[in-house]
Design a protein around this motif. Structure first.
Motif, short mmCIF file in Angstrom:
data_model
loop_
_atom_site.label_atom_id
_atom_site.label_comp_id
_atom_site.label_asym_id
_atom_site.label_seq_id
_atom_site.Cartn_x
_atom_site.Cartn_y
_atom_site.Cartn_z
N SER A 66 0.76 -1.38 -0.12
CA SER A 66 0.12 0.12 -0.04
C SER A 66 0.93 1.34 -0.12
O SER A 66 0.59 2.23 -0.62
N MET A 67 1.94 1.24 0.70
CA MET A 67 2.84 2.47 0.58
C MET A 67 3.41 2.52 -0.75
O MET A 67 3.62 3.74 -1.25
N VAL A 68 3.93 1.69 -1.34
CA VAL A 68 4.44 1.62 -2.79
C VAL A 68 3.34 2.19 -3.81
O VAL A 68 3.61 3.21 -4.49
N THR A 69 2.10 1.92 -3.42
CA THR A 69 1.02 2.44 -4.53
C THR A 69 0.88 3.88 -4.09
O THR A 69 0.78 4.55 -4.94
N ASN A 72 3.91 5.79 -5.46
CA ASN A 72 3.92 5.87 -6.91
C ASN A 72 2.95 6.52 -7.68
O ASN A 72 3.12 7.06 -8.76
N SER A 73 1.63 6.52 -6.77
CA SER A 73 0.62 7.18 -7.65
C SER A 73 0.24 8.60 -7.22
O SER A 73 -0.72 9.51 -7.61
N GLY A 74 1.07 9.06 -6.03
CA GLY A 74 1.01 10.25 -5.55
C GLY A 74 -0.39 10.53 -4.72
O GLY A 74 -0.88 11.77 -4.52
N THR A 75 -0.94 9.48 -4.17
CA THR A 75 -2.41 9.55 -3.58
C THR A 75 -2.18 9.75 -2.08
O THR A 75 -3.31 9.63 -1.30
N ASP A 88 7.74 13.35 2.33
CA ASP A 88 9.26 13.58 2.51
C ASP A 88 9.91 12.50 1.68
O ASP A 88 10.99 12.69 1.18
N SER A 89 9.48 11.19 1.65
CA SER A 89 10.41 10.08 1.11
C SER A 89 10.05 10.59 -0.53
O SER A 89 11.13 10.19 -1.17
N HIS A 90 8.98 11.00 -1.09
CA HIS A 90 8.85 11.11 -2.51
C HIS A 90 9.77 12.59 -2.74
O HIS A 90 10.35 12.32 -3.71
N THR A 98 18.11 8.39 -10.68
CA THR A 98 17.03 7.35 -10.81
C THR A 98 16.79 6.52 -9.52
O THR A 98 17.71 6.35 -8.62
N CYS A 99 15.31 6.45 -9.31
CA CYS A 99 14.88 5.82 -8.04
C CYS A 99 13.65 5.43 -8.18
O CYS A 99 12.68 6.02 -8.63
N ARG A 100 13.58 4.01 -8.00
CA ARG A 100 12.63 3.27 -8.44
C ARG A 100 12.01 2.50 -7.02
O ARG A 100 12.95 2.02 -6.31
N LEU A 101 10.83 2.68 -6.73
CA LEU A 101 10.12 1.87 -5.35
C LEU A 101 9.28 0.86 -5.86
O LEU A 101 8.44 0.96 -6.59
N GLN A 102 9.61 -0.29 -5.44
CA GLN A 102 8.94 -1.51 -5.76
C GLN A 102 8.75 -2.37 -4.66
O GLN A 102 9.34 -2.40 -3.66
N HIS A 103 7.51 -3.16 -4.68
CA HIS A 103 6.97 -4.12 -3.66
C HIS A 103 7.72 -5.56 -3.66
O HIS A 103 7.75 -5.85 -4.94
#
Length: 125
Positions: A66-69, A72-75, A88-90, A98-103
């Motif tokens: 849920s945190m990744v979503t 990544n979605s800015g919601t 803050d993380s965003h 390059t920074c990619r967040l994945q589950h």
């Protein structure tokens, strides 16, 4: 959801593109946090650590889908500790080339999970 005073822990492992461990760190804290807020706080600490180590291109794997979503979605909402930590993380993520967040499932990174588990154990004197 229940909010309670509790300890939380995190384990962070930095690996190169071959999977070799470059560095590892544990951290712990406590507070009146929901589980997702603890995860967001740990993510923020890990990103700050990667910034301090001057990493440039990173992939961040976390076990909270849920945190990744949300990131990544800015919601994420700014009306909570969770939203503030995610914002803050965003912002930290934007500082990398390059920074990619994945589950990943917890079993997908057993080294970080073990570090987190050990972070709550009493220190040797």
């Amino acid at each position: 959801m229940t909010v309670k005073q509790r300890m939380f822990d995190s384990g962070t492992v930095a690996r190169n593109s071959l999977g070799d461990v470059l560095a590892a760190i544990t951290s712990k804290g406590n507070g009146l946090l929901l589980a997702e807020e603890s995860e967001a706080c740990s993510l923020q600490k890990a990103l700050q650590w990667a910034t301090d180590l001057m990493f440039d291109n990173i992939v961040v794997e976390v076990d909270c889908a849920s945190m990744v979503t949300a990131i990544n979605s800015g919601t994420h909402s700014l009306n909570s500790n969770l939203g503030t930590n995610l914002l803050d993380s965003h912002n930290l993520m934007a500082s990398f080339t390059t920074c990619r967040l994945q589950h990943v499932h917890r079993r997908g990174n057993s080294v970080a999970h073990e570090l987190a588990r050990r972070a709550l154990q009493p220190e040797d004197n």
